[in-house]
Design a protein around this motif. Structure first.
Motif, short mmCIF file in Angstrom:
data_model
loop_
_atom_site.label_atom_id
_atom_site.label_comp_id
_atom_site.label_asym_id
_atom_site.label_seq_id
_atom_site.Cartn_x
_atom_site.Cartn_y
_atom_site.Cartn_z
N TYR A 1 1.91 -2.27 7.45
CA TYR A 1 1.12 -1.09 7.75
C TYR A 1 0.54 -1.25 9.15
O TYR A 1 -0.13 -2.25 9.42
N PHE A 2 0.78 -0.26 9.98
CA PHE A 2 0.41 -0.38 11.38
C PHE A 2 -0.88 0.36 11.71
O PHE A 2 -1.18 1.42 11.13
N GLY A 3 -1.59 -0.17 12.66
CA GLY A 3 -2.71 0.52 13.25
C GLY A 3 -2.23 1.47 14.33
O GLY A 3 -1.04 1.48 14.67
N PRO A 4 -3.15 2.24 14.91
CA PRO A 4 -2.77 3.24 15.91
C PRO A 4 -2.45 2.64 17.27
O PRO A 4 -1.95 3.34 18.15
N TYR B 1 10.78 3.35 11.14
CA TYR B 1 9.40 3.82 11.35
C TYR B 1 9.45 5.05 12.24
O TYR B 1 10.29 5.18 13.12
N PHE C 1 0.02 -3.27 19.17
CA PHE C 1 -0.08 -2.83 17.78
C PHE C 1 -0.46 -4.00 16.89
O PHE C 1 -0.02 -5.13 17.08
N ARG D 1 4.27 -3.24 22.88
CA ARG D 1 5.35 -2.45 23.46
C ARG D 1 5.04 -2.19 24.92
O ARG D 1 4.07 -1.51 25.25
N TRP E 1 12.73 -5.17 16.74
CA TRP E 1 12.78 -3.72 16.92
C TRP E 1 13.87 -3.28 17.88
O TRP E 1 14.25 -4.00 18.80
N SER F 1 0.86 11.24 18.36
CA SER F 1 -0.49 10.71 18.14
C SER F 1 -0.51 9.18 18.19
O SER F 1 -1.58 8.58 18.30
N GLY F 2 0.64 8.53 18.10
CA GLY F 2 0.72 7.10 18.34
C GLY F 2 0.83 6.20 17.13
O GLY F 2 1.27 5.06 17.27
N GLU F 3 0.43 6.66 15.97
CA GLU F 3 0.49 5.74 14.82
C GLU F 3 1.93 5.50 14.39
O GLU F 3 2.80 6.31 14.61
N MET F 4 2.18 4.36 13.80
CA MET F 4 3.51 3.97 13.35
C MET F 4 3.58 4.19 11.85
O MET F 4 2.83 3.56 11.09
N ILE F 5 4.47 5.06 11.42
CA ILE F 5 4.55 5.45 10.01
C ILE F 5 5.82 4.91 9.39
O ILE F 5 6.93 5.19 9.87
N PHE F 6 5.68 4.15 8.33
CA PHE F 6 6.84 3.61 7.61
C PHE F 6 7.58 4.74 6.90
O PHE F 6 6.98 5.60 6.26
N TYR G 1 1.91 -6.99 17.71
CA TYR G 1 3.11 -6.63 18.43
C TYR G 1 2.69 -5.96 19.74
O TYR G 1 1.58 -5.45 19.86
#
Lengths: 115, 118
Positions: free
Chosen positions: A105-108, B37, A91, A37, B108, B42-47, A35
């Motif tokens: 589950y996403f990476g940073p 999400y 992402f 952004r 999104w 810090s940038g991470e995407m948390i479900f 993805y």
């Protein structure tokens, strides 16, 4: 269990250069998604791998973008040549195969800046 | 057309109070899933939470609940007892299931930036 990892975390390149982003999904996850952004816009789907096969690449912006997932493990996304509008956060996400699994589950993310 | 709309670019809430983040969606697929999400600085995407279109009950996960109003095509996130650590961007997303089978791409919204004040 290690999560999704992405490399590099940041990349600053000049217009016309090439950049390769890497994503390592969670071990055993056959689905892998990319993805992007762009500042001020929605996160947009780029493409979806199932193992090493491209399931859906409808979101790839143009032929300057090339994604691979050799062997069905990690994936790379190459931008060649980069343009200013390619700047954004890329992402990667992974999930288990099968409709019963909901979560991706996403990476940073990798923040790409093209100057 | 597939679309997620989050109309609140920014929200403020006092610590320990509840807050509702709005999300409306548009789809012609009768089978879909809705996700929230969280993205901290810090940038991470948390479900956070998932709601299936055929689920009879509203989804809940700890302090998070999803107020699912199918007829209105809304899937608002409610955070109860806000904490300072809840300050983050919150994204609503949708997955159309089509004919079923494997995971599908997420669509999104623009996101809502939540700030929790002490």
């Amino acid at each position: 269990e290690a999560g999704v990892t992405q490399f590099p975390s940041h990349s600053v390149i000049e217009k016309g250069q090439t950049v390769t982003l890497r994503c390592d999904p969670i071990s055993g996850h056959d689905n892998l998604y990319w993805y992007r952004r762009v500042m001020g816009k929605e996160i947009k789907f780029l493409l979806h791998f199932v193992k090493e096969s491209k399931q859906d690449e409808s979101g790839m912006p143009n032929n300057r973008f090339l994604a691979e997932r050799t062997g069905g493990t990690y994936s790379t996304l190459k931008v060649q040549p980069a343009e200013l509008e390619d700047s954004g956060v890329y992402f990667c996400a992974s999930s288990q195969l099968g409709s019963g699994s909901h979560e991706q589950y996403f990476g940073p993310g990798t923040r790409l800046t093209v100057t | 057309a597939q679309k997620i709309t989050q109309t609140q670019p920014g929200m403020f809430v006092q610590e320990k109070e509840a807050v509702t983040l709005d999300c409306t969606y548009d789809t012609s697929d009768p089978s879909y899933g809705l996700f929230w999400y969280k993205q901290p600085s810090s940038g991470e995407m948390i479900f956070l939470i998932y709601q299936g279109s055929y689920d009879q009950q509203n989804a809940t996960e700890g302090r998070y609940s999803l107020n699912f109003q199918k007829a209105r095509k809304s899937a608002n996130l409610v955070i109860s007892a806000s904490q300072l650590g809840d300050s983050a961007m919150y994204f609503c997303a949708m997955r159309e299931n089509g004919s079923g089978g494997n995971n599908r791409k997420l669509i999104w919204g623009l996101g809502t930036s939540l700030a929790v004040n002490p």
